[in-house]
Design a protein around this motif. Structure first.
Motif, short mmCIF file in Angstrom:
data_model
loop_
_atom_site.label_atom_id
_atom_site.label_comp_id
_atom_site.label_asym_id
_atom_site.label_seq_id
_atom_site.Cartn_x
_atom_site.Cartn_y
_atom_site.Cartn_z
N GLU A 1 0.83 -1.20 0.00
CA GLU A 1 0.00 0.00 0.00
C GLU A 1 0.87 1.26 0.00
OE1 GLU A 1 -4.06 -1.32 2.38
OE2 GLU A 1 -2.51 -0.17 3.41
N VAL A 2 0.45 2.23 -0.77
CA VAL A 2 1.05 3.56 -0.75
C VAL A 2 -0.06 4.54 -0.42
CG1 VAL A 2 2.18 5.37 -2.09
CG2 VAL A 2 2.87 2.98 -2.39
N LYS A 3 0.14 5.34 0.61
CA LYS A 3 -0.90 6.27 1.06
C LYS A 3 -0.42 7.70 0.90
CE LYS A 3 -2.78 3.00 4.44
NZ LYS A 3 -3.07 2.76 5.88
N VAL A 4 -1.28 8.53 0.36
CA VAL A 4 -1.00 9.96 0.19
C VAL A 4 -1.97 10.74 1.06
CG1 VAL A 4 -0.86 11.88 -1.43
CG2 VAL A 4 -0.25 9.57 -2.19
N ALA A 5 -1.44 11.55 1.96
CA ALA A 5 -2.28 12.36 2.85
C ALA A 5 -1.97 13.83 2.64
CB ALA A 5 -2.04 11.96 4.32
N VAL A 6 -3.03 14.63 2.51
CA VAL A 6 -2.89 16.08 2.40
C VAL A 6 -3.84 16.70 3.41
CG1 VAL A 6 -3.00 18.09 0.88
CG2 VAL A 6 -2.38 15.85 -0.07
N ASN A 7 -3.29 17.44 4.36
CA ASN A 7 -4.10 17.99 5.45
C ASN A 7 -3.90 19.49 5.59
OD1 ASN A 7 -5.09 15.40 6.37
ND2 ASN A 7 -3.04 15.03 7.19
N LEU A 8 -5.00 20.20 5.75
CA LEU A 8 -4.95 21.64 6.01
C LEU A 8 -4.66 21.84 7.49
CD1 LEU A 8 -5.44 24.53 4.93
CD2 LEU A 8 -7.83 24.26 5.59
N SER B 1 11.72 6.13 8.50
CA SER B 1 11.73 4.85 7.80
C SER B 1 12.34 3.75 8.66
CB SER B 1 12.51 4.97 6.49
OG SER B 1 12.44 3.78 5.75
N THR B 2 11.82 2.55 8.47
CA THR B 2 12.35 1.36 9.14
C THR B 2 12.57 0.29 8.10
OG1 THR B 2 11.08 1.91 11.13
CG2 THR B 2 11.97 -0.33 10.98
N LEU B 3 13.74 -0.32 8.11
CA LEU B 3 14.09 -1.33 7.12
C LEU B 3 13.08 -2.48 7.14
CD1 LEU B 3 16.39 -1.66 5.06
CD2 LEU B 3 17.58 -3.10 6.73
N ASN B 4 12.60 -2.83 5.96
CA ASN B 4 11.63 -3.92 5.75
C ASN B 4 10.25 -3.65 6.36
OD1 ASN B 4 13.59 -5.51 4.38
ND2 ASN B 4 14.43 -6.16 6.37
N ILE B 5 10.03 -2.43 6.83
CA ILE B 5 8.72 -2.06 7.38
C ILE B 5 8.03 -1.01 6.50
CG2 ILE B 5 7.49 -1.04 9.34
CD1 ILE B 5 8.55 -3.83 9.91
N GLY B 6 8.79 -0.02 6.06
CA GLY B 6 8.22 1.02 5.20
C GLY B 6 8.82 2.38 5.45
N SER B 7 8.37 3.37 4.68
CA SER B 7 8.91 4.72 4.76
C SER B 7 7.78 5.75 4.77
CB SER B 7 9.84 5.00 3.57
OG SER B 7 10.89 4.07 3.51
N ARG B 8 8.11 6.92 5.31
CA ARG B 8 7.16 8.03 5.36
C ARG B 8 7.92 9.32 5.07
NH1 ARG B 8 5.98 10.92 10.28
NH2 ARG B 8 4.20 12.33 9.98
N PHE B 9 7.60 9.93 3.93
CA PHE B 9 8.17 11.23 3.56
C PHE B 9 7.11 12.29 3.77
CE2 PHE B 9 10.68 8.18 1.23
CZ PHE B 9 11.96 8.72 1.18
N GLY C 1 -5.22 35.23 5.21
CA GLY C 1 -5.11 35.01 3.77
C GLY C 1 -4.07 34.01 3.36
N ARG C 2 -3.58 33.21 4.33
CA ARG C 2 -2.57 32.19 4.02
C ARG C 2 -2.97 30.87 4.64
NH1 ARG C 2 1.89 34.27 1.73
NH2 ARG C 2 3.06 32.37 2.09
N VAL C 3 -2.49 29.78 4.06
CA VAL C 3 -2.75 28.45 4.61
C VAL C 3 -1.43 27.68 4.74
CG1 VAL C 3 -5.12 28.21 3.77
CG2 VAL C 3 -3.22 27.53 2.29
N ARG C 4 -1.40 26.78 5.69
CA ARG C 4 -0.27 25.86 5.83
C ARG C 4 -0.80 24.46 5.61
NH1 ARG C 4 2.89 23.57 10.20
NH2 ARG C 4 1.44 24.49 11.71
N VAL C 5 -0.20 23.74 4.67
CA VAL C 5 -0.70 22.43 4.26
C VAL C 5 0.38 21.38 4.48
CG1 VAL C 5 -1.72 21.09 2.38
CG2 VAL C 5 -2.16 23.55 2.54
N HIS C 6 -0.03 20.24 5.02
CA HIS C 6 0.87 19.12 5.28
C HIS C 6 0.69 18.06 4.19
CE1 HIS C 6 3.17 16.18 7.67
NE2 HIS C 6 2.23 15.30 7.34
N PHE C 7 1.80 17.67 3.55
CA PHE C 7 1.79 16.63 2.52
C PHE C 7 2.58 15.43 3.04
CE2 PHE C 7 1.35 20.67 0.36
CZ PHE C 7 0.40 20.43 -0.63
N GLU C 8 2.06 14.23 2.79
CA GLU C 8 2.72 13.03 3.30
C GLU C 8 2.52 11.86 2.33
OE1 GLU C 8 1.86 10.14 7.09
OE2 GLU C 8 2.16 12.28 7.51
N VAL C 9 3.60 11.13 2.08
CA VAL C 9 3.55 9.91 1.26
C VAL C 9 4.18 8.78 2.06
CG1 VAL C 9 4.27 8.79 -0.88
CG2 VAL C 9 3.70 11.22 -0.89
N SER C 10 3.40 7.74 2.34
CA SER C 10 3.91 6.63 3.15
C SER C 10 3.67 5.31 2.43
CB SER C 10 3.23 6.62 4.52
OG SER C 10 1.82 6.50 4.38
#
Length: 404
Positions: free
Chosen positions: A170-177, A246-254, A183-192
């Motif tokens: 599984e590859v999950k993409v999360a985008v959160n406000l 990231s953990t070897l053989n478990i997965g990564s999160r950028f 007049g500005r926003v801060r947005v969190h992007f994540e790919v795990s």
């Protein structure tokens, strides 16, 4: 009688050292120029056949292929896209090194942008036997000022890497406000992902230029070793910072956070032709293209749109055609015999206000500057994305009609 005091020192060695330094500097400059010229040449030579493959695949996919043919065409399309990404990595690396890569600010509808991005990667997910999922928070139905191309490049890089290094997972993409104020926003992007993971001692190395975490890594997984390095540099230019868990053989999160300026009362256009009046269709185009294969492919694409066109084989013919006939838009190849696209466009702009779009396979960072100086109304890189080109044609025609 005057008295003179002084000291004589032999500075010949110092002068020799200074001369040696100057020669080393000049040698380094020559090496950089050779590297830049090589990148320019090789990217142009690669983009020309890729343009023919990409355009032919587009026309075949839009020509009602048989059920068993579509997966094969999708595979060709996917392979071409991967080659283009690798070429673009090399060119962006060159631009960043030269300090000539800039971040644009244009309206970007966040939820629609992420949706389109994931839709484009759905085939890649199926091809790698992975599940691609998205989680978008409330409040993303907003338009912000951002660089759509660079943000797309960053997320594409992270998602395709996750799919590449994950097998039947599984590859999950999360985008959160995160916040919205003034007049500005801060947005969190994540790919795990739950793929092969990255050992702690290699987690910094993957962000270095041309680096791979082990010698056999490139041959097994492919890639230039530049993707994550460029991602980090692009985010830095955009005011963000890439982080990794990231953990070897478990997965990564950028993941990373970015701030955007909100565009108030901006209506989103979800359709390709939204905002364009039917009165501009059908169109008559002038195509200036010396390569017969590219001209054949582009001609088929234009005909599929229901547009008509005439072809010029060089800049001289393009100028003559522009003077003799009326066109809604001119598609101008940059590198042509007898007269190139730059000189032809300068001449055409002296006698006509018809919009001119540059079609370029060139790589030099100076190309973009010359395109602007010569009065082009826009440009599309080869291999040509047919949808992008059609959108650009309609945009420049609409802009001219509004200013008329």
């Amino acid at each position: 009688m005057g008295i003179w005091f002084g000291m004589v020192t032999d500075i010949s060695r110092q002068k020799e050292f200074e001369a040696s330094l100057d020669e080393s500097r000049k040698a380094a400059e020559r090496t950089n120029q050779i590297k830049s010229d090589f990148l320019s040449m090789i990217s142009h030579e690669l983009r020309t056949p890729l343009n023919a493959i990409s355009g032919s695949t587009y026309t075949l996919l839009n020509d009602h292929p048989q059920v068993h043919q579509k997966p094969e065409l999708d595979t060709i399309n996917f392979a071409v896209d991967n080659l283009i990404i690798m070429i673009n990595d090399l060119l962006d690396f060159q631009k960043i090194e030269a300090g000539k890569l800039t971040i644009e600010k244009s309206p970007l509808q966040l939820r629609s942008f992420v949706g389109q991005l994931l839709k484009g990667l759905s085939f890649h997910a199926r091809d790698s036997n992975n599940k691609l999922e998205a989680s978008l928070s409330d409040g993303l139905d907003i338009t912000v000022l951002g660089d759509k191309t660079r943000l797309s490049q960053i997320l594409n890089n992270l998602i395709t890497n996750a799919l590449k290094f994950t097998k039947e997972g599984e590859v999950k993409v999360a985008v959160n406000l995160l916040e919205k104020s003034n007049g500005r926003v801060r947005v969190h992007f994540e790919v795990s992902d739950n793929g092969i993971g990255i050992a702690p001692e290699h987690q910094e190395k993957i962000f270095r230029d041309f680096d791979q975490i082990r010698p056999t890594f490139s041959s097994k997984y492919g890639g230039t070793g530049l993707g994550l390095s460029i991602t980090r540099k692009l985010l830095s230019l955009m005011g963000g910072n890439i982080e990794l868990e990231s953990t070897l053989n478990i997965g990564s999160r950028f993941f990373f956070d970015l701030e955007f300026e909100v565009v108030e009362n901006q209506e989103s256009n979800s359709g390709n032709d939204a905002g364009y009046s039917d009165t501009v269709l059908p169109l008559n185009l002038l195509m200036a293209e010396d390569n017969d294969v590219n001209a054949l492919v582009l001609g088929k694409i234009i005909s599929k749109w229901g547009f008509t066109f005439e072809r010029a084989k060089n800049g001289v013919e393009a100028i003559a055609a522009a003077k003799q006939s009326s066109f809604d838009c001119i598609l101008m190849d940059i590198q042509m015999p007898e007269m190139n696209g730059f000189d032809a466009t300068l001449a055409i702009k002296q006698v006509s206000d018809v919009p001119v779009i540059a079609l370029t396979a060139g790589a030099m960072v100076e190309v973009a500057e010359r395109i602007e100086d010569c009065g082009f109304d826009g440009f599309v890189s080869k291999p040509i994305d047919a949808n992008e080109l059609r959108k650009m044609i309609l945009e420049v025609i609409l802009e001219r009609n509004q200013s008329a």
